[in-house]
Motif scaffolding. Structure first.
Motif, mmCIF file in Angstrom:
data_model
loop_
_atom_site.group_PDB
_atom_site.id
_atom_site.type_symbol
_atom_site.label_atom_id
_atom_site.label_comp_id
_atom_site.label_asym_id
_atom_site.label_seq_id
_atom_site.Cartn_x
_atom_site.Cartn_y
_atom_site.Cartn_z
ATOM 1 N N GLU A 156 1.076 -1.199 -0.046
ATOM 2 C CA GLU A 156 -0.060 0.006 0.047
ATOM 3 C C GLU A 156 0.865 1.174 -0.111
ATOM 4 O OE1 GLU A 156 -0.623 -2.691 2.100
ATOM 5 O OE2 GLU A 156 -2.319 -3.608 0.966
ATOM 6 N N GLN A 157 2.120 1.090 0.337
ATOM 7 C CA GLN A 157 3.122 2.315 0.576
ATOM 8 C C GLN A 157 3.493 2.862 -0.834
ATOM 9 O OE1 GLN A 157 5.336 1.026 3.663
ATOM 10 N NE2 GLN A 157 4.696 2.964 4.994
ATOM 11 N N ILE A 158 3.784 1.617 -1.555
ATOM 12 C CA ILE A 158 4.431 2.103 -2.791
ATOM 13 C C ILE A 158 3.465 3.077 -3.811
ATOM 14 C CG2 ILE A 158 6.040 0.283 -2.869
ATOM 15 C CD1 ILE A 158 4.298 -1.185 -4.803
ATOM 16 N N ILE A 159 4.054 3.804 -4.735
ATOM 17 C CA ILE A 159 3.168 4.573 -5.138
ATOM 18 C C ILE A 159 3.131 4.086 -6.507
ATOM 19 C CG2 ILE A 159 3.964 6.664 -3.911
ATOM 20 C CD1 ILE A 159 5.343 7.549 -6.565
ATOM 21 N N GLY A 160 2.019 4.846 -7.415
ATOM 22 C CA GLY A 160 1.912 4.522 -8.910
ATOM 23 C C GLY A 160 2.690 5.526 -9.719
ATOM 24 N N ALA A 161 2.184 5.832 -10.735
ATOM 25 C CA ALA A 161 3.240 6.703 -11.663
ATOM 26 C C ALA A 161 2.556 7.919 -12.043
ATOM 27 C CB ALA A 161 3.370 5.929 -12.818
ATOM 28 N N PRO A 162 2.691 8.900 -11.003
ATOM 29 C CA PRO A 162 1.882 10.094 -11.147
ATOM 30 C C PRO A 162 2.671 11.053 -12.260
ATOM 31 C CG PRO A 162 3.413 10.224 -8.970
ATOM 32 C CD PRO A 162 3.249 8.878 -9.552
ATOM 33 N N PRO A 163 1.748 11.803 -12.986
ATOM 34 C CA PRO A 163 2.418 12.666 -13.884
ATOM 35 C C PRO A 163 3.004 13.831 -13.301
ATOM 36 C CG PRO A 163 0.074 13.062 -13.889
ATOM 37 C CD PRO A 163 0.294 11.812 -13.106
ATOM 38 N N VAL A 164 4.160 14.412 -13.916
ATOM 39 C CA VAL A 164 4.842 15.395 -13.470
ATOM 40 C C VAL A 164 4.831 16.505 -14.431
ATOM 41 C CG1 VAL A 164 7.314 16.141 -12.699
ATOM 42 C CG2 VAL A 164 6.614 13.797 -12.093
ATOM 43 N N PHE A 165 4.287 17.734 -13.693
ATOM 44 C CA PHE A 165 4.396 18.819 -14.310
ATOM 45 C C PHE A 165 5.461 19.933 -13.905
ATOM 46 C CE2 PHE A 165 0.550 16.985 -14.749
ATOM 47 C CZ PHE A 165 0.066 17.118 -16.300
ATOM 48 N N PHE A 166 6.219 20.586 -14.717
ATOM 49 C CA PHE A 166 7.085 21.729 -14.488
ATOM 50 C C PHE A 166 6.639 22.923 -14.288
ATOM 51 C CE2 PHE A 166 10.603 18.802 -16.783
ATOM 52 C CZ PHE A 166 10.726 18.113 -15.642
ATOM 53 N N PHE A 167 6.526 23.696 -13.409
ATOM 54 C CA PHE A 167 5.974 25.070 -13.226
ATOM 55 C C PHE A 167 6.832 26.031 -13.919
ATOM 56 C CE2 PHE A 167 6.366 23.844 -8.639
ATOM 57 C CZ PHE A 167 7.934 24.652 -8.468
ATOM 58 N N GLU A 168 6.278 27.414 -14.292
ATOM 59 C CA GLU A 168 7.029 28.253 -14.958
ATOM 60 C C GLU A 168 8.129 28.889 -14.087
ATOM 61 O OE1 GLU A 168 6.056 31.840 -18.298
ATOM 62 O OE2 GLU A 168 4.382 30.868 -16.963
ATOM 63 N N PRO A 169 9.442 28.919 -14.616
ATOM 64 C CA PRO A 169 10.362 29.706 -13.919
ATOM 65 C C PRO A 169 10.111 31.196 -14.107
ATOM 66 C CG PRO A 169 11.204 28.873 -16.143
ATOM 67 C CD PRO A 169 9.722 28.312 -16.006
ATOM 68 N N HIS A 170 11.220 31.804 -13.111
ATOM 69 C CA HIS A 170 11.216 33.335 -13.378
ATOM 70 C C HIS A 170 11.365 34.013 -14.783
ATOM 71 C CE1 HIS A 170 10.448 37.015 -11.143
ATOM 72 N NE2 HIS A 170 11.583 37.436 -11.522
ATOM 73 N N GLN A 171 12.352 33.317 -15.349
ATOM 74 C CA GLN A 171 12.836 33.880 -16.734
ATOM 75 C C GLN A 171 12.530 32.769 -17.696
ATOM 76 O OE1 GLN A 171 15.499 36.903 -16.866
ATOM 77 N NE2 GLN A 171 16.118 36.679 -14.980
ATOM 78 N N SER A 172 11.302 32.673 -18.450
ATOM 79 C CA SER A 172 10.999 31.530 -19.233
ATOM 80 C C SER A 172 11.895 31.243 -20.261
ATOM 81 C CB SER A 172 9.726 31.576 -19.609
ATOM 82 O OG SER A 172 8.764 31.710 -18.774
ATOM 83 N N GLU A 173 12.288 32.071 -20.808
ATOM 84 C CA GLU A 173 13.129 32.007 -22.188
ATOM 85 C C GLU A 173 14.221 31.661 -22.048
ATOM 86 O OE1 GLU A 173 9.771 35.357 -22.697
ATOM 87 O OE2 GLU A 173 11.400 34.799 -21.257
ATOM 88 N N GLN A 174 15.015 31.971 -20.961
ATOM 89 C CA GLN A 174 16.223 31.599 -20.536
ATOM 90 C C GLN A 174 16.333 30.153 -19.889
ATOM 91 O OE1 GLN A 174 15.780 35.156 -20.755
ATOM 92 N NE2 GLN A 174 17.167 34.865 -22.332
ATOM 93 N N CYS A 175 15.236 29.615 -19.772
ATOM 94 C CA CYS A 175 15.165 28.213 -19.096
ATOM 95 C C CYS A 175 14.572 27.424 -19.911
ATOM 96 C CB CYS A 175 14.439 28.380 -17.733
ATOM 97 S SG CYS A 175 15.215 29.683 -16.519
ATOM 98 N N ASP A 176 14.565 27.745 -21.417
ATOM 99 C CA ASP A 176 13.994 26.834 -22.333
ATOM 100 C C ASP A 176 12.618 26.205 -22.192
ATOM 101 O OD1 ASP A 176 16.491 27.163 -23.978
ATOM 102 O OD2 ASP A 176 17.369 25.275 -22.863
ATOM 103 N N PHE A 177 11.857 27.044 -21.288
ATOM 104 C CA PHE A 177 10.574 26.741 -21.018
ATOM 105 C C PHE A 177 9.630 27.065 -21.917
ATOM 106 C CE2 PHE A 177 6.400 27.689 -18.824
ATOM 107 C CZ PHE A 177 6.308 26.338 -18.172
#
Length: 251
Positions: A156-177
């Motif tokens: 019961e303690q092991i997890i599934g495979a939750p999707p991961v989302f990266f949120f927006e960095p402060h300077q998007s263009e320089q972070c290839d976002f």
């Protein structure tokens, strides 16, 4: 995240990151009655607390201030919050830190995970947090990987495979976002704004992230199709999905 078992986990490098970058998603989840948990790997006590250092505060005092602010912000969003106190500038990756995160994953059983981008030339703490969040996600799925206390997990303690989302960095263009998910946070934005105002040490960020929500809201409307009737005041947040979406229907 549509049922009673839905659980959002946010891995934040510093005590304020989760508010600016994912406050809308967190508040929206809480408003739907879902569990939202924020884990702050550090307080941001060295790199993001300049005003407190200039005011002559000690390191312990600054940590206490940042903790109190982050707790108030999480409360405004409707989220639980915990702190690993790993230090910042730099936030150092370690097996011990990852093991602590594995325990967080197994305890919270996330169905969705939010964290930083893997590229940020302005702040190495952010990619470090993302790398540890991703590593812990994989390890938390393995029944043969022990918990931090040395015990082995139950089924019961092991997890599934939750999707991961990266949120927006402060300077998007320089972070290839380049976002591929636009989230409508219109109804949740008042909570996000209230949470931002719990962080007076970074008051200069309040207008920046309000303006960003307006711009992303324009993109939400533009990409949602012409007939959905979204209001002019639509507010948004941007994300990048790390793992593929699995679906039986393209829509």
């Amino acid at each position: 995240m549509a049922d009673s078992t839905a659980s959002l986990l946010v891995v934040s490098a510093h005590a304020g990151d989760f508010v600016w970058r994912a406050g809308g998603a967190i508040a929206a989840a809480a408003m739907r009655g879902e569990r939202a948990t924020v884990v702050c790997l550090s307080y941001g006590e060295r790199g993001e607390s300049a005003s407190q250092w200039l005011a002559g505060k000690s390191l312990d005092e600054i940590k206490a201030i940042r903790r109190e602010e982050a707790e108030a912000a999480a409360s405004a969003l409707g989220a639980d919050i915990e702190f690993l106190d790993l230090g910042d500038y730099p936030l150092r990756e370690s097996d011990e830190a990852v093991a602590q995160l594995v325990d967080v994953y197994r305890r919270t059983q996330p169905t969705v995970v939010l964290t930083h981008t893997l590229v940020d030339p302005y702040n190495g703490d952010h990619p470090a947090a993302a790398r540890m969040a991703l590593q812990a996600r994989v390890l938390a799925q393995a029944i043969g990987v022990a918990n931090a206390d040395g015990s082995f997990p139950t089924r019961e303690q092991i997890i599934g495979a939750p999707p991961v989302f990266f949120f927006e960095p402060h300077q998007s263009e320089q972070c290839d976002f380049k976002p591929d998910v636009l989230l409508d946070i219109t109804d949740a934005f008042p909570r996000k704004r209230a949470a931002m105002e719990c962080l007076p040490a970074q008051k200069h960020m309040w207008s920046y992230y309000t303006d960003l929500a307006v711009r992303r809201g324009v993109q939400v409307k533009r990409n949602a199709g012409p007939n959905l009737g979204l209001p002019h005041e639509t507010m948004g947040e941007a994300y990048v999905r790390y793992y593929p979406e699995v679906t039986g229907e393209l829509r």
